[in-house]
Write a protein that holds these residues in place. Structure first.
Motif, PDB file in Angstrom:
ATOM      1  N   TYR A   1      -5.989   7.269   2.378  1.00  0.00           N
ATOM      2  CA  TYR A   1      -5.410   8.363   1.593  1.00  0.00           C
ATOM      3  C   TYR A   1      -5.948   9.721   2.011  1.00  0.00           C
ATOM      4  CZ  TYR A   1      -4.660  11.389  -2.453  1.00  0.00           C
ATOM      5  OH  TYR A   1      -4.329  12.441  -3.267  1.00  0.00           O
TER       6      TYR A   1
ATOM      7  N   TYR B   1       0.818  -1.212   0.000  1.00  0.00           N
ATOM      8  CA  TYR B   1       0.000   0.000   0.000  1.00  0.00           C
ATOM      9  C   TYR B   1       0.851   1.261   0.000  1.00  0.00           C
ATOM     10  CZ  TYR B   1      -4.474  -2.364   0.678  1.00  0.00           C
ATOM     11  OH  TYR B   1      -5.610  -3.125   0.491  1.00  0.00           O
ATOM     12  N   TYR B   2       2.038   1.185   0.585  1.00  0.00           N
ATOM     13  CA  TYR B   2       2.851   2.398   0.722  1.00  0.00           C
ATOM     14  C   TYR B   2       4.171   2.358  -0.039  1.00  0.00           C
ATOM     15  CZ  TYR B   2      -0.216   4.324   4.298  1.00  0.00           C
ATOM     16  OH  TYR B   2      -1.294   4.857   4.961  1.00  0.00           O
TER      17      TYR B   2
ATOM     18  N   SER C   1      -4.718   2.366   8.105  1.00  0.00           N
ATOM     19  CA  SER C   1      -3.642   1.683   7.385  1.00  0.00           C
ATOM     20  C   SER C   1      -3.396   0.302   7.961  1.00  0.00           C
ATOM     21  CB  SER C   1      -2.354   2.518   7.444  1.00  0.00           C
ATOM     22  OG  SER C   1      -2.538   3.781   6.856  1.00  0.00           O
TER      23      SER C   1
END
Length: 622
Positions: A407, A318-319, A388
Motif C-alpha cells: 500500500y 488484495y486488489y 504485490s
C-alpha cells in the motif's frame, strides 16, 4: 537521464524545507507513539517476542530460552526440540544494544521511535521528491507546492481507504505488524536513495540503497530478493555511472557498502543453516500456529495448479472485490483463506482503479512532458509490483497487514500518475481530495479501537526465566506446558493441548481421527542409549482411511520420511525409520498429510470430514 534531476533551489530555501520535513516527521512519529502507547502510559512498545529474542542473543544463543519444557510461545518454530522465532533478528539485536545503555523502558520507546521516524521521514522525502520533479521548467516554485508534502504525509499514513482501517497496524501493533513496519524503516530510505541514484547517475546512492535493503532483509525476509537485485544494480552502477575519477574516500565508501551488503546477505543462509540445517529454510514450515487452517497453509503441499489459482485468487482479493472473486469460482480452485475482511483496494477505493487504468497514458505524458518522473515511477512501481506478487504467491492466507508493504508504494505510484496527468498544483489537490474523503471514517474507526500491544513485563537480568506471575499475565505465553511422551493415543489424552495436537481429535473405538493435515508434537522415547544424531523410528498402529483411498505422507520436522497407501476398511500397522536427527529434550514435529486418490498433493479446499484414523502413533530414537 541527465544528472540535474531537480529544479534549482537556493540553499537557504532548501534548508528551511528540510527542517520543515524533519519537524513534521517528528510530529507524525510522536503522534503515532502517543496513540499506540495510549498517551505514553504503556510500559513498552516493542513486542515481547523481540525482548525474548534479545535475551537469548545476550546469552549468545539463537534458540529461544526458556525452552519447550518450561513455556510455549504462540507461533514459535519448533525444530529438533528447540524454539526459534522466524522473525528477523535485527530489531531484537538493536533493542539489546540500546537497552544495555538506556535501560528497558527507554529502549522500547527509542527503538520504536527510531524505526517509525525512519519510515515516515524517508516516505516524506519521496513525496517531496516527486512533487519537485513534477514541475516543468516554466512552473513557478510556490510556497504552497513546496509545503504540500507535510500534510500529504499525514493523509497518506492515517486516512486509509479500506473497509476496516481500525484493524490495521495502528490499532494492532504486535510482532507481525512491527516486523512489517520495521522492515519498511530500512526499505523506504533504500527506495529513496535508489531514486536519487538512478536520477542523478550516482553509484554511491545506489550502494547505500543496497546496504539498506540488506538490513531490511535481516528485519523481514520479504526484502531478500530486492536486496540481491540491488547489489547487482549497485555493481553495475559503480562500473557504468562514473563520469569522472572518484575520490579515494568515495571509492572506499562504495566498496564498503557493497562488501557489507554481500556479507549481510550471505549471513542469512548461514543463519538458516545453523538453525534449520538448510540455507533456504527461514523457519516458517516449523511454525506451531495451534490452528489447523494455518498449519495446512504452512505445510505447502499443494499441486502447481492449486498454487497458481491460489496466487491469482490472493492477488484479486488484495486488489478486487471479494464478491466478484467468489462469483467466478476462483475460491474453489484455490487454497486461499481470508483472515478478516480482505483489503480489496480498488473495490474500496474505485477512484484509484480509474487512475491505475490511465497508467499507459501517464507513461506517455512522462516521456513527453515530465521525464524526471520516469525514474521515481519505475523504482516505486517495480517495488510495489514485486511486493504485490510476493504477498499473493506466499502461502494461502490473505491478511490485511500483508498489504501494508504494498500500500505504501502503490499510493506513491497513484500520486505520480496524477502528477504526470495534471499540472503539479492540480495533481496535489486531486490527491488531497481523493484521500480527504476518508478522514471522518478513519478517525471514527480509530477512536473506537484500543491499540493492542503484546508486552513482556520487566524480567530481572539475574533470573533465567520469567516468574509465574509474569508468565501468567502475558497471554501469548503459556506456562505449565505438556507434551506427549513417546506416543499419541487416546490413553494419554490428559497431555493434549491445542499447541501439541493440531488437526487430530478423539473418535470412536479409542481412535484418533485426522484432517488432511494432522500435526502432533511428541517428545521421542529412548530405548537404550539412543543418540540424538542417529535418527529414529515412527510407528503408526491401526492406520486406515475413513472415506476414500489415498496416501498418507509422514513428515518429521517438515521433512518427508515415507508414504503409506491406505484403503477404507483396511487397517495397517506401519513403521518408518529415518536418519533425521532428533532433539535432545524437546518435542519433535510429526505431521501426517492425506493425499486423496492417486494425487501427490492436498486438495485445494479442506475435506469436510476426517480423512484417516489410527489407534496409536509412537516416536522413538534409534
Amino acid at each position: 537521464m541527465s544528472g540535474d534531476a531537480f529544479p534549482k533551489c537556493s540553499p537557504h530555501r532548501f534548508g528551511r524545507l528540510s527542517l520543515t520535513y524533519f519537524l513534521n516527521s517528528c510530529a507524525v512519529t510522536a503522534f503515532w507513539l502517543y496513540y499506540l502507547s495510549q498517551g505514553f502510559q504503556s510500559s513498552g512498545i516493542l513486542d515481547g517476542f523481540y525482548e525474548i529474542q534479545a535475551m537469548a542473543l545476550s546469552r549468545c544463543s539463537l534458540a529461544v530460552t526458556p525452552g519447550p519444557l518450561e513455556f510455549f510461545y504462540h507461533d514459535v518454530c519448533i525444530y529438533k526440540g528447540s524454539y526459534y522465532f522466524y522473525w528477523g533478528l535485527l530489531p531484537a539485536y538493536f533493542y539489546l544494544c540500546v537497552s544495555t545503555v538506556l535501560g528497558r523502558l527507554a529502549a522500547h520507546y527509542v527503538c520504536a521511535a527510531a524505526f517509525l521516524f525512519s519510515l515516515v521521514y524517508s516516505w516524506q522525502l519521496i513525496i517531496a521528491l516527486v512533487v519537485r520533479v513534477a514541475s516543468k521548467d516554466s512552473d513557478p516554485e510556490s510556497v504552497v507546492v513546496r509545503l504540500t508534502p507535510a500534510p500529504l504525509l499525514w493523509l497518506f499514513l492515517f486516512s486509509l481507504p479500506f473497509h476496516e482501517p481500525g484493524h490495521w497496524f495502528y490499532a494492532r501493533f504486535v510482532i507481525y505488524e512491527q516486523a512489517i513496519v520495521f522492515g519498511l524503516a530500512f526499505a523506504m530510505p533504500a527506495v529513496y536513495f535508489a531514486i536519487l541514484g538512478f536520477s542523478e547517475r550516482r553509484s554511491s546512492y545506489i550502494c547505500v540503497s543496497a546496504l539498506l535493503l540488506s538490513l531490511a532483509a535481516w528485519t523481514r525476509g520479504t526484502w531478500l530478493a530486492p536486496a540481491c537485485l540491488a547489489i547487482v544494480l549497485a555493481v553495475y552502477a559503480v562500473m557504468r555511472f562514473r563520469r569522472e575519477p572518484a575520490s579515494t574516500l568515495m571509492s572506499l565508501a562504495e566498496r564498503a557498502c557493497l562488501v557489507c551488503s554481500v556479507l549481510l546477505l550471505l549471513g542469512l543462509p548461514a543463519l538458516n543453516y545453523t538453525r534449520f540445517d538448510s540455507p533456504w529454510d527461514f523457519g516458517l514450515v516449523h511454525q506451531d500456529s495451534q490452528l489447523y487452517v494455518y498449519q495446512r497453509g504452512i505445510a505447502r503441499l499443494f499441486s502447481l495448479d492449486t498454487r497458481w489459482w491460489t496466487f491469482v485468487t490472493n492477488l484479486l482479493l488484495y486488489y478486487g472485490p471479494m464478491s466478484w472473486v467468489t462469483s467466478v469460482g476462483l475460491v474453489e480452485k484455490s487454497a486461499s483463506v481470508c483472515e478478516g475482511v480482505p483489503p480489496g483496494f480498488f473495490a474500496s477505493a474505485p477512484q484509484f482503479l480509474v487512475i491505475a487504468m490511465l497508467t499507459p497514458y501517464a507513461v506517455y505524458q512522462m516521456r513527453k512532458e515530465k521525464p524526471k518522473l520516469i525514474v521515481p515511477f519505475l523504482v516505486v512501481g517495480i517495488t510495489a509490483s514485486f511486493l504485490s506478487i510476493q504477498v499473493a504467491a506466499f502461502g494461502t492466507m490473505v491478511i490485511p497487514r500483508y498489504f501494508v508493504e504494498c500500500y505504501f508504494f502503490v499510493l506513491i505510484c497513484m500520486f505520480i500518475i496524477l502528477l504526470s496527468l495534471f499540472p503539479r498544483l492540480y495533481g496535489v489537490v486531486v490527491m488531497f481530495a481523493l484521500l480527504a474523503i476518508y478522514i471522518p471514517f478513519s478517525v471514527g474507526s480509530f477512536a473506537k479501537v484500543v491499540p493492542e500491544l503484546r508486552l513482556l513485563d520487566p524480567i530481572p537480568p539475574t533470573t533465567e526465566s520469567p516468574n509465574a506471575k509474569t508468565a501468567n499475565k502475558v497471554f501469548f505465553i503459556e506456562r505449565n506446558v505438556a507434551w506427549p511422551q513417546g506416543s499419541v493415543s487416546t490413553q494419554n489424552g490428559d497431555s493434549f493441548r491445542r499447541y501439541n495436537l493440531i488437526g487430530l481429535r478423539a473418535a470412536a473405538t479409542q481412535m484418533l481421527a485426522g484432517e488432511d493435515v494432522a500435526t502432533a508434537y511428541i517428545i521421542p522415547s529412548s530405548e537404550g542409549p539412543g543418540d540424538v544424531e542417529s535418527g529414529g523410528c515412527v510407528a503408526i498402529d491401526g492406520l486406515h482411511a475413513l472415506a476414500t483411498e489415498g496416501t498418507v505422507g509422514v513428515f518429521i520436522d517438515a521433512r518427508q520420511v515415507g508414504q503409506i497407501p491406505l484403503r477404507p476398511g483396511l487397517s495397517v500397522d506401519s513403521e518408518l525409520c529415518f536418519r533425521n536427527a532428533l532433539g535432545s529434550e524437546g518435542p519433535t514435529h510429526v505431521m501426517l498429510a492425506f493425499f486423496p486418490g492417486q494425487q501427490a498433493a492436498l486438495n485445494p479446499r479442506p475435506l469436510c470430514s476426517p480423512c484417516f484414523a489410527f489407534r496409536k502413533l509412537r516416536l522413538q530414537r534409534r
